[in-house]
Design an enzyme around this catalytic site. Structure first.
Site, PDB file in Angstrom:
ATOM      1  CE  LYS A 102      -2.903  -2.944  -0.326  1.00 33.11           C
ATOM      2  NZ  LYS A 102      -3.415  -3.242  -1.654  1.00 33.11           N
ATOM      3  CD  GLU A 186      -4.440   6.591   3.988  1.00 28.19           C
ATOM      4  OE1 GLU A 186      -3.970   5.989   3.019  1.00 28.19           O
ATOM      5  OE2 GLU A 186      -5.651   6.548   4.293  1.00 28.19           O
ATOM      6  CG  HIS A 221     -13.087  -3.440   6.562  1.00 29.11           C
ATOM      7  ND1 HIS A 221     -13.261  -2.087   6.330  1.00 29.11           N
ATOM      8  CD2 HIS A 221     -12.609  -3.536   7.819  1.00 29.11           C
ATOM      9  CE1 HIS A 221     -12.894  -1.424   7.406  1.00 29.11           C
ATOM     10  NE2 HIS A 221     -12.502  -2.269   8.328  1.00 29.11           N
ATOM     11  NE  ARG A 279     -10.270  -9.033  -6.429  1.00 29.61           N
ATOM     12  CZ  ARG A 279     -10.041  -8.209  -5.428  1.00 29.61           C
ATOM     13  NH1 ARG A 279      -8.810  -7.857  -5.127  1.00 29.61           N
ATOM     14  NH2 ARG A 279     -11.045  -7.715  -4.712  1.00 29.61           N
TER      15      ARG A 279
HETATM   16  C1  MV4 Z   1      -9.903   5.055   5.419  1.00 22.14           C
HETATM   17  C2  MV4 Z   1     -11.087   5.574   5.972  1.00 22.14           C
HETATM   18  C3  MV4 Z   1     -11.077   6.895   6.366  1.00 22.14           C
HETATM   19  N1  MV4 Z   1      -9.961   7.641   6.251  1.00 22.14           N
HETATM   20  N2  MV4 Z   1      -8.821   5.844   5.306  1.00 22.14           N
HETATM   21  C4  MV4 Z   1     -11.293   0.489   5.091  1.00 22.14           C
HETATM   22  C5  MV4 Z   1     -10.719  -0.630   4.292  1.00 22.14           C
HETATM   23  C6  MV4 Z   1      -9.539  -0.100   3.578  1.00 22.14           C
HETATM   24  N3  MV4 Z   1      -9.568  -0.510   2.209  1.00 22.14           N
HETATM   25  C7  MV4 Z   1      -9.629   1.391   3.733  1.00 22.14           C
HETATM   26  N4  MV4 Z   1     -10.652   1.684   4.670  1.00 22.14           N
HETATM   27  C8  MV4 Z   1     -10.868   2.960   5.110  1.00 22.14           C
HETATM   28  N5  MV4 Z   1      -9.808   3.791   4.988  1.00 22.14           N
HETATM   29  C9  MV4 Z   1      -8.864   7.095   5.723  1.00 22.14           C
HETATM   30  N6  MV4 Z   1      -7.762   7.844   5.632  1.00 22.14           N
HETATM   31  C10 MV4 Z   1     -12.199   4.722   6.080  1.00 22.14           C
HETATM   32  C11 MV4 Z   1     -12.075   3.422   5.666  1.00 22.14           C
HETATM   33  C12 MV4 Z   1     -13.243   2.600   5.868  1.00 22.14           C
HETATM   34  C13 MV4 Z   1     -13.941   2.070   4.798  1.00 22.14           C
HETATM   35  C14 MV4 Z   1     -13.534   2.278   3.482  1.00 22.14           C
HETATM   36  C15 MV4 Z   1     -14.227   1.738   2.440  1.00 22.14           C
HETATM   37  C16 MV4 Z   1     -15.364   0.994   2.695  1.00 22.14           C
HETATM   38  C17 MV4 Z   1     -15.793   0.766   3.986  1.00 22.14           C
HETATM   39  C18 MV4 Z   1     -15.090   1.297   5.053  1.00 22.14           C
HETATM   40  C19 MV4 Z   1     -15.528   1.079   6.345  1.00 22.14           C
HETATM   41  C20 MV4 Z   1     -14.829   1.600   7.383  1.00 22.14           C
HETATM   42  C21 MV4 Z   1     -13.683   2.359   7.155  1.00 22.14           C
END
Ligand code: MV4
Length: 506
Positions: A102, A186, A221, A279
């Site tokens: 990442k 972040e 997630h 993918r």
């Molecule tokens: C975040 C975020 C808020 N701020 N990054 C969750 C899984 C991973 N792929 C990234 N995720 C998140 N990153 C920052 N800087 C909130 C999430 C997140 C989220 C993102 C996408 C779909 C569902 C989620 C549920 C909780 C938190």
């Protein structure tokens, strides 16, 4: 099943691989040939690189499609496929490696001139650095695993007092999940939307995007409902995100199908690069329904060296599609897996309905793999028509013998916030709160009682009118029209709260 169908359309003879527990699985029946690659545990079968390549050699296969899970993003597998003289239907292993980490993915995005969430682009080297960077970007912050993705090793930190334990916990979680404790940091985006862009690149330098998918409805997630377009989409946002996604794909010499994920801050409409999935994804059908492009067919032809069958300007988005992931899980029991034999199956069909299923009426859902049994998608000329058709399809769908998430989806498609398109990553949590605080679904709410009184009065009035009328044909039509209009006016409101299957018929 999806890949076999694309092979058929291309006159390619498909070969399936299967584990011992999948000997009677649907994909084994549908393929021309099938090879057993080992016992049920996936480490001994679907993750067994040598066994899969041996199966390809044994059947004189020319290419391997890795699917969506298991080895689909494994660069070592892609290399082994190439080394065996076979074509890997996917990007170059180096692109997979860059996006697999990442932090290196963030560096690639920055180099491509795309905004990433404000934060560190390299791994943190100490707690002191974490503390200083958190102060610099401002709380709340997110700690994330460099090797991660999908929320593992991720911590939301609201204040400096919480940083120490979050840092230590995230590190040990990352170490045990990925064998790599590296973290980065972040700024936390509050109530973000998860919007991703489908990209496609051929081996001749052409890179295009196929628009966005809204994937904010997630539970732990895991995506639950996906749609195209996003309810907040407009052409300019799509173009800005699409252009950013294409830049990132170009920066890593991407080929084939890929997905660039963004977080979108609702308030500012700013979007930030999050991750790239190297993918084809589970939710690709909604893009196919809206663009009319067969993504799996395109993956195969592009891997064979053909140019993309369309140019960016040929991509047209028509209507709206929504997909539900149907799982063998019990929504009444915290989504606990519900394995077992399917005893009866009634699948939906009809205008605008597509069910990509992996089971039939004799299938057994094992405990060994992800218990997704099908993806139900509906297309309509607009979002409202797509929702109506999805609701109809969900009501038609019946799976006997196991519990499924179908009842959960029947409630989502009647939820007012869902209908309004008020989606962000907190949707499911709030939705479950609404379900809990909703009154007993058998007990009509005050507003439902009010509607019932109104409907009764309207029917009474309509009947009184027909007695006055002289034309018997006209009588029927009047009553029919009136009740139909009443029903459509009141259906959505009356179903507010916690509707259940059958409520509509009441
Ligand atoms: C975040 C975020 C808020 N701020 N990054 C969750 C899984 C991973 N792929 C990234 N995720 C998140 N990153 C920052 N800087 C909130 C999430 C997140 C989220 C993102 C996408 C779909 C569902 C989620 C549920 C909780 C938190």
């Amino acid at each position: 099943m999806r890949i076999i169908r694309a092979c058929r359309d291309l006159n390619i003879s498909p070969v399936a691989v299967y584990s011992e527990v999948d000997a009677a699985a649907l994909h084994v029946k549908l393929a021309d040939e099938a090879v057993c690659i080992g016992p049920a545990p996936s480490t001994q079968s679907y993750l067994n690189i040598a066994a899969i390549i041996a199966a390809a050699a044994q059947t004189n296969a020319e290419a391997i499609h890795p699917g969506y899970g298991f080895l689909a993003e494994n660069a070592e597998f892609a290399r082994a496929v190439g080394a065996a003289g076979l074509v890997f239907i996917g990007p170059d292993p180096t692109a997979m490696e860059v996006m697999g980490s990442k932090t290196s993915a963030r560096q690639a995005a920055v180099a491509a001139g795309v905004e990433v969430v404000p934060g560190t682009v390299a791994a943190l080297t100490s707690f002191a650095e974490a503390s200083a960077t958190a102060e610099k970007f401002g709380y709340p912050v997110m700690l994330k695993a460099s090797a991660g993705g999908g929320g593992k090793g991720m911590r939301l930190v609201a204040s400096p007092a919480e940083l120490r334990s979050a840092f230590d916990n995230a590190r040990s979680e990352a170490e045990s999940a990925f064998g790599d404790s590296a973290l980065y940091l972040e700024k936390a985006i509050e109530r973000p939307r998860h919007i991703e862009i489908q990209v496609f690149a051929d081996k001749h330098g052409d890179v295009v995007h196929l628009g966005e998918r809204e994937c904010s409805i997630q539970r732990r997630h895991q995506k639950v409902v996906e749609e195209c377009p996003s309810p907040i989409n407009d052409q300019s946002l799509r173009e800005r995100m699409g252009t950013a996604a294409v830049k990132i794909a170009r920066a890593v010499n991407y080929t084939g199908a890929g997905t660039v994920e963004f977080l979108l801050a609702d308030a500012t409409r700013e979007f930030y690069f999050l991750e790239m999935n190297t993918r084809l994804q589970v939710e690709h059908p909604v893009t196919e329904l809206v663009t009319g492009i067969d993504l799996v067919r395109e993956q195969i032809t592009v891997a064979a060296g053909a140019a993309l069958s369309f140019k960016q300007e040929d991509v047209k988005w028509s209507g709206h599609a929504i997909e539900c992931r149907v799982y063998a899980e019990d929504p009444e029991n915290n989504f606990f897996p519900s394995p077992g034999r399917i005893t009866s199956l009634q699948t939906p069909a009809g205008p605008g309905v597509r069910d990509d299923s992996g089971v039939d009426e004799t299938s057994e859902v094992s405990i060994y793999y992800d218990p997704m049994i099908s993806k139900l998608a509906a297309w309509g000329r607009d979002r409202s028509e797509a929702i109506d058709r999805l609701r109809r399809a969900l009501d038609e769908y019946h799976v006997g013998g196991i519990k499924t998430t179908l009842p959960f989806f029947r409630k989502i498609v009647c939820d007012q916030e869902f209908i309004k398109g008020n989606l962000d990553t907190g949707f499911i949590t709030r939705f479950q709160g609404r379900l809990k605080s909703a009154p007993d679904p058998d007990e009509p709410s005050l507003s439902q009682q009010r509607d019932i009184v109104l409907i009764a009065a309207a029917i009474h009035y309509a009947q009184a009118q027909t007695y006055k009328s002289s034309n018997s044909n006209g009588q029927m039509q009047n009553r029919w029209k009136l009740s139909g209009r009443e029903a459509s006016l009141n259906a959505r409101e009356a179903l507010d709260g916690a509707p259940r299957r059958g409520d509509k018929r009441k």
